[in-house]
Design an enzyme around this catalytic site. Structure first.
Site, PDB file in Angstrom:
ATOM      1  N   CYS A   1       9.073   0.043  -5.393  1.00  0.00           N
ATOM      2  CA  CYS A   1       8.863   0.686  -4.098  1.00  0.00           C
ATOM      3  C   CYS A   1      10.207   0.848  -3.397  1.00  0.00           C
ATOM      4  O   CYS A   1      10.944  -0.125  -3.232  1.00  0.00           O
ATOM      5  CB  CYS A   1       7.915  -0.155  -3.244  1.00  0.00           C
ATOM      6  SG  CYS A   1       7.817   0.450  -1.549  1.00  0.00           S
TER       7      CYS A   1
ATOM      8  N   CYS B   1       2.073   1.926  -2.425  1.00  0.00           N
ATOM      9  CA  CYS B   1       2.594   0.579  -2.643  1.00  0.00           C
ATOM     10  C   CYS B   1       1.593  -0.382  -2.011  1.00  0.00           C
ATOM     11  O   CYS B   1       1.279  -0.267  -0.824  1.00  0.00           O
ATOM     12  CB  CYS B   1       3.969   0.435  -1.994  1.00  0.00           C
ATOM     13  SG  CYS B   1       4.523  -1.279  -1.883  1.00  0.00           S
TER      14      CYS B   1
ATOM     15  N   ASP C   1      -0.903  -0.287 -13.037  1.00  0.00           N
ATOM     16  CA  ASP C   1      -2.346  -0.497 -13.009  1.00  0.00           C
ATOM     17  C   ASP C   1      -2.758  -1.666 -12.106  1.00  0.00           C
ATOM     18  O   ASP C   1      -3.775  -1.597 -11.413  1.00  0.00           O
ATOM     19  CB  ASP C   1      -2.883  -0.717 -14.433  1.00  0.00           C
ATOM     20  CG  ASP C   1      -2.573   0.469 -15.338  1.00  0.00           C
ATOM     21  OD1 ASP C   1      -2.521   1.604 -14.811  1.00  0.00           O
ATOM     22  OD2 ASP C   1      -2.372   0.270 -16.543  1.00  0.00           O
TER      23      ASP C   1
ATOM     24  N   ASP D   1      -9.099  -1.041 -11.792  1.00  0.00           N
ATOM     25  CA  ASP D   1      -8.448   0.217 -12.142  1.00  0.00           C
ATOM     26  C   ASP D   1      -8.741   0.514 -13.601  1.00  0.00           C
ATOM     27  O   ASP D   1      -8.399  -0.273 -14.481  1.00  0.00           O
ATOM     28  CB  ASP D   1      -6.937   0.116 -11.921  1.00  0.00           C
ATOM     29  CG  ASP D   1      -6.241   1.431 -12.235  1.00  0.00           C
ATOM     30  OD1 ASP D   1      -6.567   2.437 -11.585  1.00  0.00           O
ATOM     31  OD2 ASP D   1      -5.392   1.458 -13.147  1.00  0.00           O
TER      32      ASP D   1
ATOM     33  N   CYS E   1       3.343  -2.336   1.123  1.00  0.00           N
ATOM     34  CA  CYS E   1       3.725  -1.733   2.404  1.00  0.00           C
ATOM     35  C   CYS E   1       3.041  -0.397   2.680  1.00  0.00           C
ATOM     36  O   CYS E   1       3.161   0.151   3.768  1.00  0.00           O
ATOM     37  CB  CYS E   1       5.247  -1.553   2.468  1.00  0.00           C
ATOM     38  SG  CYS E   1       5.851  -0.216   1.435  1.00  0.00           S
TER      39      CYS E   1
ATOM     40  N   GLU F   1     -12.845   3.222  -8.246  1.00  0.00           N
ATOM     41  CA  GLU F   1     -12.510   4.579  -7.834  1.00  0.00           C
ATOM     42  C   GLU F   1     -13.746   5.464  -7.976  1.00  0.00           C
ATOM     43  O   GLU F   1     -14.651   5.149  -8.735  1.00  0.00           O
ATOM     44  CB  GLU F   1     -11.413   5.210  -8.704  1.00  0.00           C
ATOM     45  CG  GLU F   1     -10.590   4.240  -9.423  1.00  0.00           C
ATOM     46  CD  GLU F   1      -9.693   4.821 -10.485  1.00  0.00           C
ATOM     47  OE1 GLU F   1      -9.260   5.989 -10.401  1.00  0.00           O
ATOM     48  OE2 GLU F   1      -9.408   4.080 -11.426  1.00  0.00           O
TER      49      GLU F   1
END
Ligand SMILES: [Zn+2]
Length: 239
Positions: free
Chosen positions: A203, A183, A213, A36, A186, A130
């Site tokens: 979360c 998250c 990050d 990230d 989950c 990304e």
């Protein structure tokens, strides 16, 4: 195979040699990682590794700004005296100084990017990154300086060609993948996290606390593994 000689703006000479070479793959580590990139730190990996931005850049950039102001002053003086710039010695001297400072900033940055990208490629077999949308982000003027500073596109290119050389895999995760909002435990999407001020969050589903990050890195890692697995299944399925 051939050699090219060039001189750069600060009057240094370089010889580039074109050679043919077998590159040996690096040993496999069995590790996947998500990278990230951020503004607070240069990059954070899903395993918690933090690469900080080098403060040295700030110092050099201040120096560069100072030298550039001096250059404009000398340009004005030359124009007032009706001296052409190519003959204005103080101006030319300052121009070389500015070029040297530029060069220093660029060298320092390239060196840093090489160090980080090599280390990541050595340590991990699968690297999730990304897909950058730098154009959109540069509309925000405050962010744009920091982004050009940290040079993510150059960094990603290095990761990609080094992975290619050394038998590793870089997986670009899609533009629409909400790496910071999901998250990583989950999959719950927490939209507020897209505001850059959110450094940490909990979360609501299972109460897991995330560093923004590291969580984004984990999502990139998982998504990279998923993409890779589905593409592998696809190929074997066809064969
Ligand atoms: Zn959750």
């Amino acid at each position: 195979m051939n050699a090219t000689i060039r001189r750069n703006a600060s009057s240094k000479y370089f010889v580039s040699l074109l050679v043919e070479q077998e590159i040996n793959e690096l040993p496999k580590t069995g590790s996947s990682v998500g990278v990230d990139v951020g503004l607070k730190n240069f990059a954070i990996l899903s395993d918690g590794t933090v690469y900080q931005n080098d403060r040295y850049f700030r110092k050099l950039e201040k120096k560069l700004a100072r030298e550039q102001r001096k250059l404009s002053r000398r340009q004005r003086i030359a124009l007032n005296k009706k001296v052409t710039l190519s003959e204005a010695r103080n101006y030319q001297k300052q121009k070389r100084k500015v070029a040297r400072t530029h060069e220093k900033v660029a060298n320092k940055r390239t060196d840093f990017l090489h160090e980080v990208s090599t280390e990541i490629v050595q340590k991990h077999d699968v690297i999730g990154i990304e897909t950058l949308q730098v154009k959109n982000m540069q509309r925000n003027r405050k962010l744009s300086k920091a982004i050009s500073d940290v040079s993510w596109p150059a960094f990603f290119r290095m990761l990609e060609y080094k992975a290619d050389w050394y038998g590793k895999t870089v997986v670009k995760v899609g533009k629409t993948f909400a790496s910071s909002q999901l998250c990583s435990s989950c999959g719950h999407q927490h939209k507020d996290v897209k505001h850059l001020g959110f450094r940490e969050w909990t979360c609501p589903s299972y109460g897991i606390h995330h560093d923004r990050d590291v969580n984004a890195g984990l999502n990139l890692k998982q998504e990279a593994e998923r993409i890779l697995a589905s593409s592998t299944v696809g190929t074997t399925g066809l064969a």
